[in-house]
Each structure stands twice: as C-alpha cells, then as structure tokens.
Design a protein around this motif. Structure first.
Motif, PDB file in Angstrom:
ATOM      1  N   ALA A  84       0.841  -1.209   0.000  1.00 29.55           N
ATOM      2  CA  ALA A  84       0.000   0.000   0.000  1.00 29.55           C
ATOM      3  C   ALA A  84       0.871   1.253   0.000  1.00 29.55           C
ATOM      4  CB  ALA A  84      -0.943  -0.013   1.206  1.00 29.55           C
ATOM      5  N   LEU A  85       1.948   1.246   0.769  1.00 28.34           N
ATOM      6  CA  LEU A  85       2.836   2.412   0.802  1.00 28.34           C
ATOM      7  C   LEU A  85       3.509   2.614  -0.559  1.00 28.34           C
ATOM      8  CD1 LEU A  85       4.501   2.142   4.332  1.00 28.34           C
ATOM      9  CD2 LEU A  85       2.820   3.822   3.553  1.00 28.34           C
ATOM     10  N   LYS A  86       3.979   1.521  -1.156  1.00 22.26           N
ATOM     11  CA  LYS A  86       4.617   1.617  -2.481  1.00 22.26           C
ATOM     12  C   LYS A  86       3.631   2.173  -3.508  1.00 22.26           C
ATOM     13  CE  LYS A  86       7.772  -1.192  -4.500  1.00 22.26           C
ATOM     14  NZ  LYS A  86       9.151  -0.763  -4.233  1.00 22.26           N
ATOM     15  N   VAL A  87       2.417   1.629  -3.491  1.00 21.44           N
ATOM     16  CA  VAL A  87       1.412   2.046  -4.468  1.00 21.44           C
ATOM     17  C   VAL A  87       1.004   3.505  -4.225  1.00 21.44           C
ATOM     18  CG1 VAL A  87      -0.977   1.623  -5.208  1.00 21.44           C
ATOM     19  CG2 VAL A  87       0.588  -0.291  -4.911  1.00 21.44           C
ATOM     20  N   ALA A  88       1.050   3.927  -2.958  1.00 24.18           N
ATOM     21  CA  ALA A  88       0.708   5.319  -2.626  1.00 24.18           C
ATOM     22  C   ALA A  88       1.834   6.278  -3.014  1.00 24.18           C
ATOM     23  CB  ALA A  88       0.396   5.437  -1.137  1.00 24.18           C
ATOM     24  N   GLY A  89       2.950   5.732  -3.502  1.00 26.23           N
ATOM     25  CA  GLY A  89       4.011   6.592  -4.031  1.00 26.23           C
ATOM     26  C   GLY A  89       5.201   6.791  -3.117  1.00 26.23           C
ATOM     27  N   VAL A  90       5.303   6.023  -2.037  1.00 21.83           N
ATOM     28  CA  VAL A  90       6.439   6.179  -1.121  1.00 21.83           C
ATOM     29  C   VAL A  90       7.713   5.643  -1.782  1.00 21.83           C
ATOM     30  CG1 VAL A  90       7.414   5.486   1.105  1.00 21.83           C
ATOM     31  CG2 VAL A  90       4.984   6.073   0.925  1.00 21.83           C
ATOM     32  N   LYS A  91       8.736   6.503  -1.826  1.00 16.29           N
ATOM     33  CA  LYS A  91      10.001   6.133  -2.470  1.00 16.29           C
ATOM     34  C   LYS A  91      11.152   6.202  -1.471  1.00 16.29           C
ATOM     35  CE  LYS A  91       8.449   8.160  -6.798  1.00 16.29           C
ATOM     36  NZ  LYS A  91       7.209   8.645  -6.127  1.00 16.29           N
ATOM     37  N   ALA A  92      12.274   5.611  -1.859  1.00 19.34           N
ATOM     38  CA  ALA A  92      13.467   5.630  -1.006  1.00 19.34           C
ATOM     39  C   ALA A  92      13.800   7.077  -0.624  1.00 19.34           C
ATOM     40  CB  ALA A  92      14.642   5.001  -1.745  1.00 19.34           C
ATOM     41  N   GLY A  93      14.072   7.306   0.648  1.00 16.60           N
ATOM     42  CA  GLY A  93      14.462   8.633   1.113  1.00 16.60           C
ATOM     43  C   GLY A  93      13.294   9.526   1.503  1.00 16.60           C
ATOM     44  N   PHE A 239      -2.551  -2.040  -9.731  1.00 17.05           N
ATOM     45  CA  PHE A 239      -1.109  -1.969  -9.466  1.00 17.05           C
ATOM     46  C   PHE A 239      -0.753  -2.819  -8.238  1.00 17.05           C
ATOM     47  CE2 PHE A 239       2.625   1.072  -8.336  1.00 17.05           C
ATOM     48  CZ  PHE A 239       3.521   0.215  -8.957  1.00 17.05           C
ATOM     49  N   ALA A 240      -1.601  -2.757  -7.200  1.00 13.59           N
ATOM     50  CA  ALA A 240      -1.350  -3.543  -5.989  1.00 13.59           C
ATOM     51  C   ALA A 240      -1.396  -5.031  -6.312  1.00 13.59           C
ATOM     52  CB  ALA A 240      -2.370  -3.196  -4.907  1.00 13.59           C
ATOM     53  N   LYS A 241      -2.369  -5.450  -7.095  1.00 12.06           N
ATOM     54  CA  LYS A 241      -2.488  -6.863  -7.481  1.00 12.06           C
ATOM     55  C   LYS A 241      -1.252  -7.291  -8.277  1.00 12.06           C
ATOM     56  CE  LYS A 241      -5.134 -10.559  -7.587  1.00 12.06           C
ATOM     57  NZ  LYS A 241      -5.622 -11.202  -6.356  1.00 12.06           N
TER      58      LYS A 241
END
Ligand code: PLP
Length: 390
Positions: A84-93, A239-241
């Motif tokens: 969910a965090l990745k799909v919500a756009g959370v990136k390294a840093g 995208f999550a799937k």
C-alpha cells in the motif's frame, strides 16, 4: 496489601465477574461455521496454493463487507502495508508519518520501502494520531514545494501518513483527511485491528487513499496468516495486485515480469478459511460488543481506571478490550500485569513506543508526551468472542 496489589486484585475480581473463573487467553480464534467444509473442498480439489476460487471469493466478500470498491488479498497485514505504501508513491528517502504508539509492523513497512519513519503523537480518546497537534506541527515544520510537503529540517519529502485504528477504535479520520488534503500527504490507513469498525458509517480502511487489513490468528477473523489491501481506485488496485503477484504480465504461457514484484499472494487454503470466517463476522462482532458491556458493568464503580469505549460517531469492533489506569497509578501497571497473568487471565501492556526501539532511535519525531503516558496506562484484558458465551 499495598495500593498496587489492592488495585490489581480488584481488577482481577472484575475480570472474573465478567468472564467467569476459568482462565482466559487474550484473543483466540472462533470457528463456528463452514471452516472445515471449505478447507476440505480445497484439499479434495487439490487447489491449496496460489490458484483457486476462494481467493477471488474472499476478495469480493471483503468488498461487500467493507464497502471498498476493491480488495486485494495478500499473505499478511505487514505485506499489505508494504505494498500500500509503495502504491501510494512512497520512495526511497521519503519520510512517512507514523504513530509512535502502534504495533511494529506499521513502522517496519516504512523501512521496507527504504523510507524514514517520522513519529507522531497520539490523543487519549481514540488512542490514535492527534490530528490537532499534528496540524500545528506540520504548519511550523514543513513547507509546500511543487505540491509536495517538505520537512524543513531534513529537506526530505513527507510522502504519506499511516494512522492506525488502535485496538479497533477508529481514529479522528476527519482531521487526518483534512491534513492529507491540505498538506499533500497520502493517507494509508492501517486497519489491521479494525475489521468491523466504522467511522461515521464508513468502514475503517476505506476512507483514505488505501487501507490495509490483517487476518493473523489473533485478529477479529483469521485466515491463519493473511491480509488485504483496500482501495476505491481501480488503477491503484490493479497496481497492488500486479506487485503482489510477482509483477507478471498476463499471458497464457509466457513468464514475463515487468518490474521487481513480490510473492505476496494469499494461498487458496487461507482464503477458504477467510470466506468461512467472514460469514460469521456479525456473530463475532455481537459477541465482542456483549463482552464489552459485561466488562463495563463489572468495572463500573472501580476507581483509578476506565474501560475504553467507542469514540463519538464511531462503531468499534472491540478487538482488544482495554483498561486505561489513571495517570497517578501508572506505577502499578506491572503489578496489575503480574497478578492477573499469574491467576491465568492473560493481560498485556500496550506496545513500547516505536521511537524508543533501537532500530528507530535516529528517526525524526514530534513531542510524544501523550503516547508515552498512554503506553504506561494501557492494559489489554481477555477479549476472545467465546468469552461472551460462557
Ligand atoms: C496485526 C497488525 C498488523 C499486521 O500484522 P500481520 O501479522 O503481518 O498480519 C499491522 N499493524 C497492526 C497495528 C497490527 O495490529
């Protein structure tokens, strides 16, 4: 007898009035429906793993129950948070706002994205993030640059916020949704503990951009291990799937994967258990509410503590029943835990604050005084639905 052990004995007495004299665990699974039948169906058909009808069925049952447009079933609640965090756009840093008072999975998922936890304080009615205090803090510590929220001290983007509905009590979503909107911070709800909890009529986990559930053995319903991602956005669900199924490009026989994906899909066996459990959820929720009323009666008139009830406008699932001892009695927390556990009634303190764990020591944080006080005040008491039937 000193004051601490006297309070502890009174608490033990009240627990026994509510649930009887026999020992009681903190939270046990409750199998009263088609669990055996559906599991047998999996074994008989040989579909026990990543293919089979129960995964699709469980996802559509979850959509019906929560009102989310899309549910994506995954291996556990932690994996659900990660994706969910990745799909919500959370990136390294990036930085992600996380309550200091939560289970470690909420914070771990941030590290899995190579992002940095930024710990925020709680308030004492819902036990969740204090939206008023957070708004003040963001006003003075962040600035907006090209539609991004920037931490003025670190220079990093504050990309997401992950409120958690503690022990099943909905957090102040109104305040947090306004923060998400005003500061351009993606809202991902950790609803692992709040299946069957509603905020002004809406199921928790369906109000933000994404929400996540857990079906671990100690949760309201269980799939053994399992979780789900909820969203109302078709593209995000797709995208999550994709990410949770090894990022395989759909094709009849070719193995082609278009990015680094994860093997996070829920096996059919676990989904079968989930379908049977979800059929019983109304009964489970009624039993848990009934248990709350029993405790409320048993603890009424006992000075020095309160039993936590649902916040205004909300319906809680009462996942874990919770005592909050008065601030002048926090010194007795250990004695209360000792005496109740020794007598066979499983009680537990709330988590140590994430901000105090070694692996998160260097992370940015706001003043956490309420979370710190709460962590010394809270005690969970036996909460299994079966206790309401004995
Ligand atoms: C249970 C839980 C999770 C997820 O746990 P899993 O065991 O990975 O399913 C996440 N956050 C919170 C607050 C939880 O209580």
């Amino acid at each position: 007898m000193n004051d601490g052990s006297s309070l502890a004995r009174k608490i033990l007495g009240a627990i026994k009035i509510a649930v009887g004299e026999a020992p009681a665990a903190l939270h046990e699974p409750y199998f009263i429906g088609n669990e055996w039948l559906y599991l047998k169906e999996c074994l008989d058909s040989s579909f026990v793993s990543s293919v089979g009808k129960f995964v699709d069925l469980f996802e559509s049952d979850l959509e019906k129950f929560t009102g989310a447009k899309y549910a994506v079933a995954v291996v556990n609640g932690t994996a659900a948070l990660h994706i969910a965090l990745k799909v919500a756009g959370v990136k390294a840093g990036d930085e992600v706002l996380v309550p200091a008072l939560t289970f470690v999975a909420t914070a771990n998922a941030v590290s899995y994205c190579n992002a940095i936890q930024h710990f925020v304080d709680s308030e004492s009615i819902t036990l969740g993030i204090d939206a008023y205090k957070l708004r003040d803090y963001l006003n003075s510590h962040t600035e907006q640059k090209s539609k991004c929220c920037i931490n003025k001290t670190s220079g990093r983007v504050v990309r997401a916020i992950v409120p958690m509905h503690v022990f099943g009590h909905p957090v102040d979503m109104d305040g947090l949704m306004r923060i998400s909107h005003d500061f351009n911070i993606a809202l991902v709800e950790d609803a692992a503990e709040s299946l069957g909890s509603y905020y002004y009529g809406k199921h928790t986990g369906t109000l933000g951009l994404m929400g996540t559930l857990s079906f671990n053995g100690n949760k309201t319903i269980t799939t053994g291990g399992g979780g789900a991602i909820l969203t109302n956005d078709y593209e995000l669900a797709k995208f999550a799937k994709h990410l949770t199924t090894t990022a395989k490009v759909p094709h009849a026989w070719e193995y082609r994967h278009d990015e680094i994906g994860y093997n996070y899909r829920l096996p059919n066996l676990n989904a079968a258990l989930g379908c049977a459990q979800l059929e019983q959820i109304d009964k489970i929720l009624i039993a848990k509410r009934d248990l709350f009323y029993r405790y409320q009666r048993a603890f009424s008139g006992l000075e020095g503590l309160q039993i936590l009830s649902e916040p205004k406008g909300c319906k809680s699932n009462f996942w874990l029943q919770t005592l909050r001892i008065d601030p002048d009695k926090v010194g007795y927390q250990n004695e209360i835990l000792e005496i109740t556990n020794e007598a066979g009634f499983m009680t537990r303190p709330a988590w140590a604050l994430m901000s105090e764990l070694n692996q998160f020591k260097g992370c940015p944080r706001m003043d956490l005084s309420t979370a710190r006080l709460l962590s010394s005040q809270l005690i969970n008491i036996p909460s299994s639905p079966i206790l309401a039937t004995r």
